[in-house]
Design a protein around this motif. Structure first.
Motif, PDB file in Angstrom:
ATOM      1  N   SER A 376      -3.926  -4.049  -6.817  1.00  0.00           N
ATOM      2  CA  SER A 376      -4.629  -3.046  -6.012  1.00  0.00           C
ATOM      3  C   SER A 376      -3.772  -2.556  -4.846  1.00  0.00           C
ATOM      4  N   SER A 377      -3.007  -3.466  -4.238  1.00  0.00           N
ATOM      5  CA  SER A 377      -2.165  -3.079  -3.109  1.00  0.00           C
ATOM      6  C   SER A 377      -1.058  -2.122  -3.532  1.00  0.00           C
ATOM      7  N   CYS A 378      -0.400  -2.413  -4.657  1.00  0.00           N
ATOM      8  CA  CYS A 378       0.670  -1.529  -5.134  1.00  0.00           C
ATOM      9  C   CYS A 378       0.112  -0.233  -5.699  1.00  0.00           C
ATOM     10  N   GLN A 379      -1.112  -0.263  -6.235  1.00  0.00           N
ATOM     11  CA  GLN A 379      -1.749   0.964  -6.671  1.00  0.00           C
ATOM     12  C   GLN A 379      -2.002   1.889  -5.478  1.00  0.00           C
ATOM     13  N   GLU A 380      -2.416   1.325  -4.342  1.00  0.00           N
ATOM     14  CA  GLU A 380      -2.594   2.119  -3.124  1.00  0.00           C
ATOM     15  C   GLU A 380      -1.264   2.721  -2.681  1.00  0.00           C
ATOM     16  N   LYS A 381      -0.196   1.933  -2.782  1.00  0.00           N
ATOM     17  CA  LYS A 381       1.135   2.422  -2.421  1.00  0.00           C
ATOM     18  C   LYS A 381       1.532   3.591  -3.312  1.00  0.00           C
ATOM     19  N   LYS A 382       1.284   3.452  -4.602  1.00  0.00           N
ATOM     20  CA  LYS A 382       1.612   4.520  -5.550  1.00  0.00           C
ATOM     21  C   LYS A 382       0.839   5.790  -5.223  1.00  0.00           C
ATOM     22  N   GLU A 383      -0.455   5.675  -4.959  1.00  0.00           N
ATOM     23  CA  GLU A 383      -1.265   6.849  -4.659  1.00  0.00           C
ATOM     24  C   GLU A 383      -0.818   7.520  -3.361  1.00  0.00           C
ATOM     25  N   ALA A 384      -0.428   6.705  -2.382  1.00  0.00           N
ATOM     26  CA  ALA A 384       0.035   7.264  -1.118  1.00  0.00           C
ATOM     27  C   ALA A 384       1.331   8.046  -1.323  1.00  0.00           C
ATOM     28  N   MET A 385       2.246   7.514  -2.111  1.00  0.00           N
ATOM     29  CA  MET A 385       3.512   8.197  -2.352  1.00  0.00           C
ATOM     30  C   MET A 385       3.315   9.501  -3.106  1.00  0.00           C
ATOM     31  N   GLU A 386       2.270   9.569  -3.899  1.00  0.00           N
ATOM     32  CA  GLU A 386       2.000  10.778  -4.679  1.00  0.00           C
ATOM     33  C   GLU A 386       1.045  11.725  -3.966  1.00  0.00           C
ATOM     34  N   GLY A 387       0.676  11.398  -2.721  1.00  0.00           N
ATOM     35  CA  GLY A 387      -0.201  12.271  -1.957  1.00  0.00           C
ATOM     36  C   GLY A 387      -1.636  12.276  -2.428  1.00  0.00           C
ATOM     37  N   LYS A 388      -2.066  11.202  -3.082  1.00  0.00           N
ATOM     38  CA  LYS A 388      -3.422  11.147  -3.628  1.00  0.00           C
ATOM     39  C   LYS A 388      -4.396  10.390  -2.738  1.00  0.00           C
ATOM     40  N   ARG A 389      -3.906   9.933  -1.574  1.00  0.00           N
ATOM     41  CA  ARG A 389      -4.772   9.217  -0.666  1.00  0.00           C
ATOM     42  C   ARG A 389      -4.974  10.069   0.570  1.00  0.00           C
ATOM     43  N   PRO A 390      -6.191  10.170   1.094  1.00  0.00           N
ATOM     44  CA  PRO A 390      -6.447  11.018   2.264  1.00  0.00           C
ATOM     45  C   PRO A 390      -5.559  10.644   3.432  1.00  0.00           C
ATOM     46  N   PRO A 391      -5.084  11.632   4.217  1.00  0.00           N
ATOM     47  CA  PRO A 391      -4.240  11.338   5.379  1.00  0.00           C
ATOM     48  C   PRO A 391      -4.942  10.385   6.331  1.00  0.00           C
ATOM     49  N   GLY A 392      -4.187   9.427   6.849  1.00  0.00           N
ATOM     50  CA  GLY A 392      -4.744   8.468   7.789  1.00  0.00           C
ATOM     51  C   GLY A 392      -5.401   7.280   7.137  1.00  0.00           C
ATOM     52  N   ASP A 393      -5.606   7.344   5.813  1.00  0.00           N
ATOM     53  CA  ASP A 393      -6.250   6.224   5.108  1.00  0.00           C
ATOM     54  C   ASP A 393      -5.189   5.237   4.674  1.00  0.00           C
ATOM     55  N   ARG A 394      -4.616   4.529   5.621  1.00  0.00           N
ATOM     56  CA  ARG A 394      -3.519   3.620   5.352  1.00  0.00           C
ATOM     57  C   ARG A 394      -4.042   2.213   5.198  1.00  0.00           C
TER      58      ARG A 394
END
Length: 400
Positions: A376-394
């Motif tokens: 789950s942690s690396c999936q979040e990293k992948k989504e962040a790198m691809e711009g699929k996670r809302p800004p500020g949702d770190r």
């Protein structure tokens, strides 16, 4: 194989001191060794460069399947480098430190050279035949249109420094943060669309060997690749690196990090070929001419006499998308464990992993068990790198 380096900055002298001849034994065959050379050009502090120097190689090796023979190990290396770079970046960002670093990382096993790079340090090769090969790719926004498009598509902004009144100066930078690179390790304050996914190139040298030069941007901003090679031609590696740095400083002065590593790859001399057996006479001559050769004998002849002795490009990939870099189409995907995160190598249960294909256009065509998988942690990293996670949702992080 011999190597030398020249440096003019204290942090990099620390980073390169132990990296110069870092030799490891390949797991599985118990015989073959490989050498590793790394150049880490830090910015906004030295923490990212030091952390990457101390952890990157271990993370790459951890991503390698066990019990591989030599050929399998070499084939698995490009994928393991991607996983190792991403894990190193992810672990460092959890420390909430704001520095970053470029990385040019070369692994040499026999005549096979594998180079992984993020940032704008550069690695070149001159083969024994006199040909020039580029083994890294610049990730400067100023000169890489594809990277500019990727960043804007992921939610970042690209532009020059605005001094007020509409005047813009300097190179293209990514905002927020103002970094002029599109890929690095660290830089948690800039945004995760500045990715750690490396460009990777793997080649096999001819038996003549070659000379490898790895230098930071301070060298390449002053010298062309041809000039760098020519100014140290014929010199031993001990003098070659110093000469390249001297030439670069004479051109532009010491205004940026100016570090150089020179490695000569000199294959061991081949043993003398055995003398041919004495010629047979009479009918025996014709029998030996038309006797069916064994497959092993034919294979040996083909390999020794028919294989062209030239530089061979084995692998090249520069995509920033993990779904492409860790794809199941990878020729040795069967070697990678199903229930381990492809990046950080933690154990994951069958119903907890995320296929790297989630969200891709081909996902509907795949089976639920098609991996590789991410925790789950690396999936979040992948989504962040691809711009699929809302800004500020770190993800939450602990400072050290």
């Amino acid at each position: 194989m011999t190597a030398a380096r020249e440096h003019h900055t204290v942090p990099l002298s620390v980073l390169l001191k132990r990296e110069l001849a870092n030799e490891r034994r390949i797991v599985g065959d118990g015989v073959t060794t490989y050498s590793v050379f790394g150049l880490f050009d830090g910015h906004n502090g030295s923490a990212a460069a030091i952390y990457t120097k101390e952890n990157l190689l271990n993370n790459v090796i951890a991503a390698m399947p066990s019990d591989l023979n030599r050929d399998e190990w070499v084939a698995a290396l490009p994928r393991a480098l991607v996983a190792g770079f991403v894990k190193t970046d992810k672990d460092f960002q959890q420390r909430a430190r704001t520095s970053g670093t470029t990385v040019t990382f070369a692994v040499i096993e026999g005549l096979v050279i594998t180079v992984a790079s993020v940032g704008d340090s550069r690695c070149i090769l001159e083969s024994a035949e006199g040909d020039l090969y580029y083994l890294s790719e610049d990730h400067r926004l100023e000169c890489n249109e594809e990277e500019r498009e990727r960043i804007t598509a992921s939610g970042g902004e690209v532009g020059r420094l605005n001094t007020g009144g509409g005047a813009e100066i300097g190179p293209l930078r990514c905002w927020p943060g103002g970094l002029c690179l599109s890929r690095s390790i660290g830089d948690v304050d800039v945004g995760e669309y500045i990715v750690p996914v490396p460009y990777v190139k793997q080649i096999k040298l001819s038996t003549g060997g070659g000379r490898l030069i790895i230098s930071s941007d301070g060298v390449w901003d002053a010298l062309s690749e041809e000039v760098a090679l020519e100014c140290c031609r014929g010199m031993p590696v001990e003098a070659a690196a110093a000469q390249i740095v001297k030439e670069a400083v004479q051109v532009k002065g010491l205004r940026d990090d100016t570090t150089c590593i020179v490695i000569d790859i000199v294959p061991p001399e081949k043993p003398a070929a055995p003398l041919p057996p004495p010629k047979k006479h009479g009918r025996g001559v014709f029998k030996s001419m038309f006797r069916k050769k064994s497959p092993e004998y034919s294979s040996q002849i083909d390999k020794e006499y028919l294989e062209p002795d030239v530089v061979e490009e084995l692998f090249e990939e520069g995509s920033a998308m993990l779904s492409e870099r860790l794809d199941t189409k990878y020729p040795i995907c069967k070697m990678f464990k199903l229930f381990k995160c492809a990046v950080c190598q933690v154990e994951i249960k069958p119903d907890e992993g995320f296929s790297i294909h989630v969200g891709s256009s081909d996902y509907g065509k795949l089976h639920p068990w098609d991996g590789p998988f991410l925790c789950s942690s690396c999936q979040e990293k992948k989504e962040a790198m691809e711009g699929k996670r809302p800004p500020g949702d770190r993800h939450s992080s602990d400072s050290d």
